[in-house]
Design an enzyme around this catalytic site. Structure first.
Site, PDB file in Angstrom:
ATOM      1  N   ASP A  33       0.867  -1.197   0.000  1.00  0.00           N
ATOM      2  CA  ASP A  33       0.000   0.000   0.000  1.00  0.00           C
ATOM      3  C   ASP A  33       0.894   1.234   0.000  1.00  0.00           C
ATOM      4  O   ASP A  33       2.086   1.158   0.327  1.00  0.00           O
ATOM      5  CB  ASP A  33      -0.897   0.005   1.256  1.00  0.00           C
ATOM      6  CG  ASP A  33      -2.139   0.885   1.102  1.00  0.00           C
ATOM      7  OD1 ASP A  33      -1.991   2.088   0.838  1.00  0.00           O
ATOM      8  OD2 ASP A  33      -3.255   0.352   1.263  1.00  0.00           O
ATOM      9  N   GLY A  76     -13.384   6.398  -2.149  1.00  0.00           N
ATOM     10  CA  GLY A  76     -13.974   7.014  -0.970  1.00  0.00           C
ATOM     11  C   GLY A  76     -15.479   6.889  -1.044  1.00  0.00           C
ATOM     12  O   GLY A  76     -15.996   6.092  -1.832  1.00  0.00           O
ATOM     13  N   SER A 116     -17.163  -3.637  -7.722  1.00  0.00           N
ATOM     14  CA  SER A 116     -18.112  -2.899  -6.886  1.00  0.00           C
ATOM     15  C   SER A 116     -19.514  -2.916  -7.481  1.00  0.00           C
ATOM     16  O   SER A 116     -19.687  -3.025  -8.704  1.00  0.00           O
ATOM     17  CB  SER A 116     -17.622  -1.451  -6.796  1.00  0.00           C
ATOM     18  OG  SER A 116     -18.621  -0.628  -6.283  1.00  0.00           O
ATOM     19  N   ALA A 117     -20.503  -2.722  -6.604  1.00  0.00           N
ATOM     20  CA  ALA A 117     -21.884  -2.540  -7.065  1.00  0.00           C
ATOM     21  C   ALA A 117     -22.008  -1.285  -7.918  1.00  0.00           C
ATOM     22  O   ALA A 117     -23.002  -1.118  -8.637  1.00  0.00           O
ATOM     23  CB  ALA A 117     -22.819  -2.448  -5.865  1.00  0.00           C
ATOM     24  N   TYR A 147     -15.523   5.880 -11.469  1.00  0.00           N
ATOM     25  CA  TYR A 147     -15.133   4.801 -10.560  1.00  0.00           C
ATOM     26  C   TYR A 147     -15.726   3.462 -11.031  1.00  0.00           C
ATOM     27  O   TYR A 147     -15.026   2.449 -11.093  1.00  0.00           O
ATOM     28  CB  TYR A 147     -15.626   5.150  -9.149  1.00  0.00           C
ATOM     29  CG  TYR A 147     -15.461   4.081  -8.110  1.00  0.00           C
ATOM     30  CD1 TYR A 147     -14.212   3.791  -7.561  1.00  0.00           C
ATOM     31  CD2 TYR A 147     -16.565   3.358  -7.658  1.00  0.00           C
ATOM     32  CE1 TYR A 147     -14.072   2.819  -6.586  1.00  0.00           C
ATOM     33  CE2 TYR A 147     -16.434   2.379  -6.676  1.00  0.00           C
ATOM     34  CZ  TYR A 147     -15.181   2.116  -6.150  1.00  0.00           C
ATOM     35  OH  TYR A 147     -15.049   1.148  -5.188  1.00  0.00           O
ATOM     36  N   ALA A 191     -21.017   6.052   3.931  1.00  0.00           N
ATOM     37  CA  ALA A 191     -22.225   6.432   4.687  1.00  0.00           C
ATOM     38  C   ALA A 191     -22.307   5.856   6.110  1.00  0.00           C
ATOM     39  O   ALA A 191     -22.579   6.612   7.059  1.00  0.00           O
ATOM     40  CB  ALA A 191     -23.464   6.068   3.886  1.00  0.00           C
TER      41      ALA A 191
HETATM   42  P1  NAD Z   1      -9.664   1.928   1.267  1.00  0.00           P
HETATM   43  O1  NAD Z   1      -9.622   3.272   0.616  1.00  0.00           O
HETATM   44  O2  NAD Z   1      -9.771   1.866   2.736  1.00  0.00           O
HETATM   45  O3  NAD Z   1      -8.386   1.074   0.823  1.00  0.00           O
HETATM   46  C1  NAD Z   1      -7.778   1.213  -0.431  1.00  0.00           C
HETATM   47  C2  NAD Z   1      -6.290   1.294  -0.211  1.00  0.00           C
HETATM   48  O4  NAD Z   1      -5.645   1.403  -1.488  1.00  0.00           O
HETATM   49  C3  NAD Z   1      -5.866   2.531   0.606  1.00  0.00           C
HETATM   50  O5  NAD Z   1      -5.194   2.149   1.790  1.00  0.00           O
HETATM   51  C4  NAD Z   1      -4.964   3.297  -0.339  1.00  0.00           C
HETATM   52  O6  NAD Z   1      -3.842   3.915   0.301  1.00  0.00           O
HETATM   53  C5  NAD Z   1      -4.498   2.200  -1.281  1.00  0.00           C
HETATM   54  N1  NAD Z   1      -3.995   2.786  -2.526  1.00  0.00           N
HETATM   55  C6  NAD Z   1      -4.547   3.794  -3.254  1.00  0.00           C
HETATM   56  N2  NAD Z   1      -3.744   4.108  -4.273  1.00  0.00           N
HETATM   57  C7  NAD Z   1      -2.648   3.302  -4.180  1.00  0.00           C
HETATM   58  C8  NAD Z   1      -1.456   3.198  -4.932  1.00  0.00           C
HETATM   59  N3  NAD Z   1      -1.231   3.970  -6.002  1.00  0.00           N
HETATM   60  N4  NAD Z   1      -0.537   2.271  -4.555  1.00  0.00           N
HETATM   61  C9  NAD Z   1      -0.746   1.485  -3.465  1.00  0.00           C
HETATM   62  N5  NAD Z   1      -1.867   1.553  -2.711  1.00  0.00           N
HETATM   63  C10 NAD Z   1      -2.798   2.460  -3.062  1.00  0.00           C
HETATM   64  O7  NAD Z   1     -10.866   1.147   0.564  1.00  0.00           O
HETATM   65  P2  NAD Z   1     -11.602  -0.199   1.004  1.00  0.00           P
HETATM   66  O8  NAD Z   1     -12.958   0.166   1.463  1.00  0.00           O
HETATM   67  O9  NAD Z   1     -10.727  -1.036   1.857  1.00  0.00           O
HETATM   68  O10 NAD Z   1     -11.790  -0.896  -0.428  1.00  0.00           O
HETATM   69  C11 NAD Z   1     -10.938  -1.938  -0.896  1.00  0.00           C
HETATM   70  C12 NAD Z   1     -11.337  -2.322  -2.311  1.00  0.00           C
HETATM   71  O11 NAD Z   1     -12.712  -2.713  -2.343  1.00  0.00           O
HETATM   72  C13 NAD Z   1     -11.205  -1.171  -3.306  1.00  0.00           C
HETATM   73  O12 NAD Z   1     -10.770  -1.676  -4.549  1.00  0.00           O
HETATM   74  C14 NAD Z   1     -12.615  -0.654  -3.442  1.00  0.00           C
HETATM   75  O13 NAD Z   1     -12.837  -0.019  -4.676  1.00  0.00           O
HETATM   76  C15 NAD Z   1     -13.424  -1.933  -3.305  1.00  0.00           C
HETATM   77  N6  NAD Z   1     -14.794  -1.682  -2.833  1.00  0.00           N
HETATM   78  C16 NAD Z   1     -15.026  -1.287  -1.548  1.00  0.00           C
HETATM   79  C17 NAD Z   1     -16.344  -1.070  -1.133  1.00  0.00           C
HETATM   80  C18 NAD Z   1     -16.653  -0.658   0.288  1.00  0.00           C
HETATM   81  O14 NAD Z   1     -17.836  -0.589   0.633  1.00  0.00           O
HETATM   82  N7  NAD Z   1     -15.673  -0.376   1.146  1.00  0.00           N
HETATM   83  C19 NAD Z   1     -17.403  -1.246  -2.020  1.00  0.00           C
HETATM   84  C20 NAD Z   1     -17.125  -1.621  -3.314  1.00  0.00           C
HETATM   85  C21 NAD Z   1     -15.821  -1.870  -3.715  1.00  0.00           C
END
Ligand code: NAD
Length: 333
Positions: A33, A76, A116-117, A147, A191
């Site tokens: 990360d 986000g 993602s949804a 996104y 949310a």
């Molecule tokens: P998060 O933002 O907490 O984690 C994503 C991580 O990716 C972050 O720690 C960020 O620093 C890292 N990142 C971003 N750019 C980077 C880069 N260039 N190099 C290395 N690391 C990098 O998000 P999350 O909620 O843990 O989501 C994880 C995955 O699940 C993502 O792909 C997100 O799109 C997907 N997702 C999450 C949700 C949800 O409800 N949380 C829903 C749909 C999809």
């Protein structure tokens, strides 16, 4: 010998929990990360602080592992996703093209991509009482934001890499994952965390009014993180390579979400509806295929999950007030 896994995005919310879960399953785990986890130390055997937009960093991260769990993304909540289209499309395209190709180059056997949804077409989500989304509803494609478009293209990339190069790809579509140890302030929070923060601030400062974006009737389903990591691992170990929903199929309005959190807080709130980004009008997961493929579905109730999440966020807010006073939140709620 222990299986070796790479978790990208291991400094983020889901990645951090997934590292812990894989360790509990006996894996050797490398996290990668831009940043380390914010709230508790990573359980990973090795943690690379790297920029996965860069090919050479992806090559180092995917070296010597059997499995890759690709979670890194610039992302986000609705406020962020609806206002950073160029940055999201640029960064996430680079991250995913380079991570998947580096995994192929290094002979990784299995690769799970977190979609993602948000890939589902906007025109199927215009009513609050929306029909739950089945996997095949993704086409004809019309995601709401950049996104979602990027997620959809990377889903295709995974499919073609499996067909053309033989790397076993898995594709999971999350529906609103929440829980403790997630971002709860700063503009990237989603949310459930934002609601917990607003209600914790209201309770601890004694001002019961909380702001809700839109009319509060927009609907979603929410899935607790503990169920999410179990689902991820079940899918990775299955032989199913088409995209699969992973979420709860109980739909609630955002007003109901606020009421459940307020109940967990044991605090009476008043709601003020204000203009703000809301995303699609309604969204729910159809879990028919999830049950068929994995013989399993998320089990933790929204009330239970939100109670645990609220408790954690209330402690974060209390600590912040102890350090900086109530003024710390005057413009943040
Ligand atoms: P998060 O933002 O907490 O984690 C994503 C991580 O990716 C972050 O720690 C960020 O620093 C890292 N990142 C971003 N750019 C980077 C880069 N260039 N190099 C290395 N690391 C990098 O998000 P999350 O909620 O843990 O989501 C994880 C995955 O699940 C993502 O792909 C997100 O799109 C997907 N997702 C999450 C949700 C949800 O409800 N949380 C829903 C749909 C999809």
């Amino acid at each position: 010998m222990a299986k070796r896994a790479l978790v990208t995005g291991a400094g983020g919310f889901i990645g951090h929990h997934l590292v812990t879960y894989l360790k509990q399953q006996g894996y050797w785990v490398r996290g990668a990360d831009l940043k380390r986890p914010e709230f508790t130390p990573a359980d990973a055997d090795e943690f690379l602080q790297v920029d996965l937009r860069r090919w050479e960093h992806c090559l180092a991260a995917t070296k010597g592992v059997d499995e890759v769990y690709a979670l890194a993304a610039d992302m986000g909540g609705m406020g962020f996703i609806s206002s950073h289209h160029a940055e999201i499309l640029h960064n996430n395209s680079l991250i995913n093209i380079h991570t998947l190709d580096a995994a192929r180059e290094n002979g990784v056997k299995r690769y799970l991509y977190t979609s993602s949804a948000c890939i589902y077409p906007e025109f199927k989500q215009t009513e609050t009482n929306v029909t739950p989304l089945r996997e095949e509803d993704a086409y004809p494609a019309m995601p709401q934001d950049a996104y979602g478009w990027e997620k959809l293209v990377t889903e295709r990339l995974c499919t073609h890499y499996r067909e053309d190069y033989g790397i076993e790809t898995r594709i999971v579509r999350f529906h609103n994952i929440f829980g403790p140890l997630g971002t709860w302030e700063g503009g990237r929070e989603k949310a459930p965390a934002a609601m917990c923060r607003k209600i914790a601030i209201a309770k601890l400062t004694g001002h019961p009014e909380i702001e809700i974006w839109g009319d509060g009737l927009q609907t979603r389903s929410f899935c607790m993180i503990d169920d999410c990591v179990i689902g991820i691992c079940k899918l990775m170990n299955s032989d199913y390579h088409e995209p699969l929903n992973l979420g709860q199929d109980r739909m609630v309005t955002i007003d109901q979400l606020a009421d459940i959190v307020a109940h967990a807080a044991n605090f009476k709130i008043t709601k003020k509806h204000v203009p703000g980004p809301q995303g699609v009008r309604g969204r729910n997961s159809d879990n028919t295929r999830l049950r068929q493929v994995l013989g399993w579905e998320p089990k933790i109730s929204l009330e239970d999950g939100l109670a645990r999440t609220y408790k954690w966020i209330e402690n974060q807010v209390r600590e912040r007030i102890r350090l900086n006073g109530e003024g710390a939140f005057r413009s943040a709620s």
